[in-house]
Write a protein that holds these residues in place. Structure first.
Motif, PDB file in Angstrom:
ATOM      1  N   ARG A   1       0.785  -1.344   0.039  1.00 52.00           N
ATOM      2  CA  ARG A   1       0.132  -0.013  -0.129  1.00 52.00           C
ATOM      3  C   ARG A   1       1.043   1.355   0.118  1.00 52.00           C
ATOM      4  O   ARG A   1       0.389   2.287   0.468  1.00 52.00           O
ATOM      5  N   ASP A   2       2.062   1.297  -0.247  1.00 51.12           N
ATOM      6  CA  ASP A   2       2.916   2.328  -0.479  1.00 51.12           C
ATOM      7  C   ASP A   2       2.984   2.848  -2.004  1.00 51.12           C
ATOM      8  O   ASP A   2       2.245   2.326  -2.740  1.00 51.12           O
ATOM      9  N   GLU A   3       4.158   3.719  -2.201  1.00 48.95           N
ATOM     10  CA  GLU A   3       4.299   4.153  -3.658  1.00 48.95           C
ATOM     11  C   GLU A   3       4.461   3.113  -4.491  1.00 48.95           C
ATOM     12  O   GLU A   3       4.186   3.045  -5.787  1.00 48.95           O
ATOM     13  N   ILE A   4       5.421   2.260  -4.240  1.00 50.91           N
ATOM     14  CA  ILE A   4       5.698   0.916  -5.090  1.00 50.91           C
ATOM     15  C   ILE A   4       4.468   0.291  -5.313  1.00 50.91           C
ATOM     16  O   ILE A   4       4.172  -0.249  -6.473  1.00 50.91           O
ATOM     17  N   GLY A   5       3.779   0.001  -4.558  1.00 47.07           N
ATOM     18  CA  GLY A   5       2.373  -0.743  -4.346  1.00 47.07           C
ATOM     19  C   GLY A   5       1.563  -0.129  -5.477  1.00 47.07           C
ATOM     20  O   GLY A   5       1.009  -0.746  -6.324  1.00 47.07           O
ATOM     21  N   GLU A   6       1.513   1.304  -5.362  1.00 48.79           N
ATOM     22  CA  GLU A   6       0.538   2.003  -6.271  1.00 48.79           C
ATOM     23  C   GLU A   6       1.070   1.940  -7.579  1.00 48.79           C
ATOM     24  O   GLU A   6       0.339   1.882  -8.628  1.00 48.79           O
ATOM     25  N   MET A   7       2.413   1.963  -7.759  1.00 49.78           N
ATOM     26  CA  MET A   7       3.019   2.011  -9.086  1.00 49.78           C
ATOM     27  C   MET A   7       2.874   0.525  -9.608  1.00 49.78           C
ATOM     28  O   MET A   7       2.282   0.245 -11.088  1.00 49.78           O
TER      29      MET A   7
ATOM     30  N   GLU B   1       0.291  -1.510  -9.128  1.00 53.54           N
ATOM     31  CA  GLU B   1      -1.178  -1.463  -9.309  1.00 53.54           C
ATOM     32  C   GLU B   1      -1.427  -0.730 -10.737  1.00 53.54           C
ATOM     33  O   GLU B   1      -2.079  -1.316 -11.618  1.00 53.54           O
ATOM     34  N   SER B   2      -0.699   0.227 -10.976  1.00 59.14           N
ATOM     35  CA  SER B   2      -0.965   1.296 -12.191  1.00 59.14           C
ATOM     36  C   SER B   2      -0.077   0.318 -13.280  1.00 59.14           C
ATOM     37  O   SER B   2      -0.813   0.297 -14.473  1.00 59.14           O
ATOM     38  N   MET B   3       0.970  -0.134 -13.133  1.00 63.75           N
ATOM     39  CA  MET B   3       1.606  -1.143 -14.169  1.00 63.75           C
ATOM     40  C   MET B   3       0.644  -2.270 -14.435  1.00 63.75           C
ATOM     41  O   MET B   3       0.692  -2.678 -15.529  1.00 63.75           O
ATOM     42  N   ASP B   4       0.112  -2.796 -13.423  1.00 65.87           N
ATOM     43  CA  ASP B   4      -0.957  -4.038 -13.850  1.00 65.87           C
ATOM     44  C   ASP B   4      -2.250  -3.709 -14.573  1.00 65.87           C
ATOM     45  O   ASP B   4      -2.506  -4.316 -15.420  1.00 65.87           O
ATOM     46  N   GLU B   5      -2.558  -2.543 -14.342  1.00 65.95           N
ATOM     47  CA  GLU B   5      -3.723  -2.052 -15.033  1.00 65.95           C
ATOM     48  C   GLU B   5      -3.262  -1.612 -16.497  1.00 65.95           C
ATOM     49  O   GLU B   5      -4.083  -1.898 -17.348  1.00 65.95           O
ATOM     50  N   PHE B   6      -2.289  -1.092 -16.638  1.00 69.09           N
ATOM     51  CA  PHE B   6      -1.784  -0.676 -18.054  1.00 69.09           C
ATOM     52  C   PHE B   6      -1.483  -1.966 -18.800  1.00 69.09           C
ATOM     53  O   PHE B   6      -1.869  -2.322 -19.992  1.00 69.09           O
ATOM     54  N   ALA B   7      -0.937  -3.019 -18.176  1.00 70.08           N
ATOM     55  CA  ALA B   7      -0.596  -4.185 -18.956  1.00 70.08           C
ATOM     56  C   ALA B   7      -2.032  -4.981 -19.344  1.00 70.08           C
ATOM     57  O   ALA B   7      -2.068  -5.569 -20.116  1.00 70.08           O
ATOM     58  N   GLU B   8      -2.769  -4.879 -18.106  1.00 72.39           N
ATOM     59  CA  GLU B   8      -4.154  -5.508 -18.630  1.00 72.39           C
ATOM     60  C   GLU B   8      -4.833  -4.914 -19.807  1.00 72.39           C
ATOM     61  O   GLU B   8      -5.271  -5.468 -20.815  1.00 72.39           O
ATOM     62  N   ASN B   9      -4.831  -3.437 -19.921  1.00 69.66           N
ATOM     63  CA  ASN B   9      -5.349  -2.738 -20.898  1.00 69.66           C
ATOM     64  C   ASN B   9      -4.494  -3.103 -22.212  1.00 69.66           C
ATOM     65  O   ASN B   9      -5.431  -3.171 -23.248  1.00 69.66           O
ATOM     66  N   LEU B  10      -3.312  -3.061 -22.151  1.00 67.44           N
ATOM     67  CA  LEU B  10      -2.636  -3.704 -23.437  1.00 67.44           C
ATOM     68  C   LEU B  10      -2.888  -4.868 -23.866  1.00 67.44           C
ATOM     69  O   LEU B  10      -2.902  -4.972 -24.900  1.00 67.44           O
ATOM     70  N   GLN B  11      -2.982  -5.884 -22.890  1.00 66.75           N
ATOM     71  CA  GLN B  11      -3.221  -7.246 -23.512  1.00 66.75           C
ATOM     72  C   GLN B  11      -4.954  -7.323 -23.821  1.00 66.75           C
ATOM     73  O   GLN B  11      -4.815  -7.859 -25.140  1.00 66.75           O
TER      74      GLN B  11
END
Length: 167
Positions: free
Chosen positions: A5-11, A13-23
């Protein structure tokens, strides 16, 4: 898939969302395009999205190419070979496709018009006319040209033979 739940976790999560959208959206749309599906719309994530607009433009160009080609095919099926595609609507290879279709139609019409002109002459009894030597024909049009000329030659011979018998 981090649960921090820190900045790394937020980043992450954003990367996971981006990867999901990309896929799902981008690669999924590219696969549909590759299969020939006509895509209706492309999701654009936000004002910073550069992939979505590029994919949308690609989809729109291909859709217009399909529409323009279908219009040419429909016109040809209806016997209207004078319709041409609008090359100015496209660029690059897409423009080459429409230009090639237009050139194909022109290469069909030139010998066809010559044959129609020749048939009109034959219909009026002028069997001395031949397919114009200024029209270069290739491939399947060679026997077509030869057949048109043969009609004139053989009919002319038959008429001469009949006239000789009458004399």
């Amino acid at each position: 898939n981090m649960s921090r739940r820190d900045e790394i976790g937020e980043m992450a999560e954003s990367m996971d969302e981006f990867a999901e959208n990309l896929q799902t959206n981008v690669i999924g749309t590219i696969h549909k395009i590759a299969k020939g599906e006509k895509i209706k719309n492309v999701m654009i994530m936000d004002e910073h999205d550069e992939i979505g607009p590029a994919l949308r433009d690609t989809v729109n160009t291909i859709s217009h190419l399909i529409d323009e080609t279908n219009n040419l095919v429909f016109a040809a099926q209806e016997g209207n070979l004078s319709i041409r595609g609008d090359e100015s609507l496209f660029q690059g290879g897409y423009q080459d496709i429409i230009a090639g279709f237009n050139k194909t139609l022109e290469n069909i019409l030139i010998p066809l018009h010559e044959a129609m002109k020749l048939a009109k002459k034959y219909a009026t009894g002028d069997f001395s006319s031949r397919f114009s030597s200024s029209i270069v024909v290739k491939g399947d049009f060679i026997p077509f040209k030869d057949a048109m000329d043969t009609i004139g030659i053989e009919t002319g011979k038959a008429i001469s033979a009949v006239n000789k018998e009458i004399e």
